[in-house]
Design a protein around this motif. Structure first.
Motif: not given
Ligand SMILES: [Zn+2]
Length: 162
Positions: A82-86
């Motif tokens: 998603l192009g996000l990080s944890l």
């Protein structure tokens, strides 16, 4: 619940990344989102070739987002896709160091233990990602270091090591 806690007055927020609830960040990045309960959604998993929505998304009471792909993709693979990080799965400003420090208010054990539980979850998600074959990147290392720092801050606030 920390809903009554205000942000520090002098805090500067980056306009490019306005503060948003983790659940909103995640939902707006996903495809074919369907709400199945007040705090639950299903969507197509971005980490594998998903024909039918097999990703279950849940918003926990403290605002963190729980992801479960029924095909077995790890949380880290999903957020990466998603192009996000944890870190985006967790509410960001709750334990802000610029906020009222532990010395300014009575120590709240429940709050501290919740914080530690949260940090343990972050650590588990990172380990899960590494276990799934992902490389430990600088972000993950930074996040683990932050977890350690927050846990030792909580210990300090509780009176330190005896
Ligand atoms: Zn998947």
């Amino acid at each position: 619940m920390q809903t009554q806690k205000n942000r520090p007055a002098g805090a500067v927020y980056d306009n490019a990344r306005p503060y948003d609830k983790p659940i909103n960040k995640v939902l707006q990045s996903l495809d074919s989102v369907k709400k199945t309960a007040p705090d639950r959604w299903m969507a197509k998993c971005p980490a594998h070739n998903d024909r039918r929505p097999s990703l279950s998304i849940r918003e926990a009471e403290d605002g963190k987002v729980l992801l479960k792909c029924w095909s077995g993709c790890g949380a880290a693979e999903i957020v990466n896709a998603l192009g996000l990080s944890l870190a985006d799965l967790f509410p960001g400003d709750r334990y802000s160091v610029t906020n009222t420090g532990p010395m300014r208010r009575p120590f709240d054990y429940r709050d501290a233990l919740q914080g530690i539980a949260h940090e343990a979850t972050v650590a588990r998600l990172i380990v899960e990602a590494v276990n799934a074959g992902q490389e430990m990147n600088a972000d993950s290392l930074d996040r683990l270091a932050l977890a350690e720092e927050r846990i030792s801050d909580a210990l300090q606030a509780a009176g330190g090591v005896q």
